[in-house]
Design a protein around this motif. Structure first.
Motif, PDB file in Angstrom:
ATOM      1  N   TYR A  17       0.871  -1.173   0.000  1.00 20.68           N
ATOM      2  CA  TYR A  17       0.000   0.000   0.000  1.00 20.68           C
ATOM      3  C   TYR A  17       0.909   1.224   0.000  1.00 20.68           C
ATOM      4  CZ  TYR A  17      -3.477  -3.397   1.471  1.00 20.68           C
ATOM      5  OH  TYR A  17      -4.299  -4.494   1.534  1.00 20.68           O
ATOM      6  N   LEU A  18       0.772   2.049  -1.021  1.00 26.60           N
ATOM      7  CA  LEU A  18       1.538   3.294  -1.119  1.00 26.60           C
ATOM      8  C   LEU A  18       0.587   4.443  -0.807  1.00 26.60           C
ATOM      9  CD1 LEU A  18       3.439   2.474  -4.427  1.00 26.60           C
ATOM     10  CD2 LEU A  18       4.379   2.476  -2.099  1.00 26.60           C
ATOM     11  N   THR A 127       4.414   8.970  -6.334  1.00 32.01           N
ATOM     12  CA  THR A 127       3.745   8.788  -7.630  1.00 32.01           C
ATOM     13  C   THR A 127       4.683   8.120  -8.625  1.00 32.01           C
ATOM     14  OG1 THR A 127       2.303  10.699  -7.276  1.00 32.01           O
ATOM     15  CG2 THR A 127       2.636   9.994  -9.563  1.00 32.01           C
ATOM     16  N   ALA A 130       4.869   4.455  -7.674  1.00 30.56           N
ATOM     17  CA  ALA A 130       3.610   3.764  -7.994  1.00 30.56           C
ATOM     18  C   ALA A 130       3.473   3.539  -9.497  1.00 30.56           C
ATOM     19  CB  ALA A 130       2.419   4.565  -7.468  1.00 30.56           C
ATOM     20  N   ASN A 131       3.847   4.530 -10.282  1.00 32.01           N
ATOM     21  CA  ASN A 131       3.709   4.416 -11.742  1.00 32.01           C
ATOM     22  C   ASN A 131       4.569   3.302 -12.339  1.00 32.01           C
ATOM     23  OD1 ASN A 131       1.663   6.216 -12.425  1.00 32.01           O
ATOM     24  ND2 ASN A 131       3.071   7.958 -12.467  1.00 32.01           N
ATOM     25  N   LEU A 134       1.861   0.631 -12.410  1.00 33.84           N
ATOM     26  CA  LEU A 134       0.538   0.925 -12.965  1.00 33.84           C
ATOM     27  C   LEU A 134       0.556   0.913 -14.487  1.00 33.84           C
ATOM     28  CD1 LEU A 134      -0.459   3.946 -10.659  1.00 33.84           C
ATOM     29  CD2 LEU A 134      -1.112   1.540 -10.406  1.00 33.84           C
ATOM     30  N   LEU A 141      -0.392  11.391  -7.251  1.00 25.76           N
ATOM     31  CA  LEU A 141      -1.262  10.792  -6.249  1.00 25.76           C
ATOM     32  C   LEU A 141      -1.704  11.912  -5.314  1.00 25.76           C
ATOM     33  CD1 LEU A 141      -2.412   8.093  -5.241  1.00 25.76           C
ATOM     34  CD2 LEU A 141      -0.407   7.883  -3.766  1.00 25.76           C
ATOM     35  N   VAL A 147      -2.435   3.599  -3.279  1.00 26.62           N
ATOM     36  CA  VAL A 147      -2.326   2.617  -4.365  1.00 26.62           C
ATOM     37  C   VAL A 147      -2.029   1.281  -3.704  1.00 26.62           C
ATOM     38  CG1 VAL A 147      -0.982   1.897  -6.378  1.00 26.62           C
ATOM     39  CG2 VAL A 147      -1.433   4.333  -5.986  1.00 26.62           C
ATOM     40  N   SER A 148      -2.744   0.232  -4.115  1.00 27.29           N
ATOM     41  CA  SER A 148      -2.498  -1.114  -3.590  1.00 27.29           C
ATOM     42  C   SER A 148      -2.100  -2.034  -4.733  1.00 27.29           C
ATOM     43  CB  SER A 148      -3.754  -1.657  -2.899  1.00 27.29           C
ATOM     44  OG  SER A 148      -3.575  -3.015  -2.555  1.00 27.29           O
ATOM     45  N   VAL A 166      -2.599  -4.638  -9.809  1.00 22.61           N
ATOM     46  CA  VAL A 166      -3.026  -3.437  -9.103  1.00 22.61           C
ATOM     47  C   VAL A 166      -4.404  -3.742  -8.525  1.00 22.61           C
ATOM     48  CG1 VAL A 166      -3.626  -1.001  -9.310  1.00 22.61           C
ATOM     49  CG2 VAL A 166      -1.686  -1.927 -10.605  1.00 22.61           C
ATOM     50  N   VAL A 169      -6.583   2.026  -6.824  1.00 25.85           N
ATOM     51  CA  VAL A 169      -6.011   3.356  -6.672  1.00 25.85           C
ATOM     52  C   VAL A 169      -7.188   4.211  -6.218  1.00 25.85           C
ATOM     53  CG1 VAL A 169      -4.906   5.324  -7.811  1.00 25.85           C
ATOM     54  CG2 VAL A 169      -4.358   2.980  -8.555  1.00 25.85           C
TER      55      VAL A 169
END
Length: 178
Positions: A17-18, A127, A130-131, A134, A141, A147-148, A166, A169
């Protein structure tokens, strides 16, 4: 809304989790960035995301946070809501001062028994990190956004190369009813 985990039959899943810190204050120009506090608005918006996590039975085994005031305060709020011991939040300077590679470095000493980990940090780094996972990239973000991602692996240090999914989000404005 239930989260569908494509990998739910696997025993070797790690869930990341972010979380970006809640909305913070810019009101005091003499205060340096590290010491900026949360706004009441940030707390209210965080509650919307927390409710989503609780509705979906999210649990964490480890929370790692930037030591910046706003990030650590956010980590504590989420820890209490998710019944995670606040005193066990790990503070990591590299999350505040580092780059996306600093997030990967967090994986190397996470014990194998930790299945779900939350990292609380800041833009633009959170972000950018996370990207990397994704398919539908995000520009940024938002505050209190999360984000999970699930990874099929039994070791955190292999998450970067593991098959992944993912899970969601989400961010506060998705839950507003105005």
């Amino acid at each position: 809304m239930l989260i569908r985990y494509e990998f739910q039959n696997y025993l070797t899943i790690k869930i990341l989790y972010l979380l970006r810190h809640a909305k913070s204050s810019w009101q005091n120009p003499d205060l340096n960035d590290f010491n900026r506090p949360l706004l009441e608005k940030g707390l209210k918006r965080s509650k919307l995301v927390i409710d989503y996590l609780l509705d979906n039975d999210v649990k964490v085994d480890l929370i790692i946070s930037s030591p910046a005031i706003r990030a650590l305060a956010t980590a504590k709020i989420f820890a209490r809501a998710l019944n995670y011991p606040v005193e066990e939040i790990r503070k990591e300077k590299k999350i505040y001062f580092g780059d996306a590679d600093s997030f990967y470095e967090q994986f190397f000493d996470v014990p194998k028994h930790v299945h779900a980990m939350m990292i609380v940090g800041h833009n633009p780094t959170i972000t950018t990190f996370a990207n990397q996972f994704l398919d539908n990239k995000i520009d940024y973000l938002p505050t209190s956004g999360i984000v999970s991602i699930s990874f099929i692996t039994d070791q955190w240090e292999k998450a970067g190369i593991a098959r992944r999914q993912v899970n969601f989000v989400v961010y506060p404005c998705m839950f507003r009813k105005d």
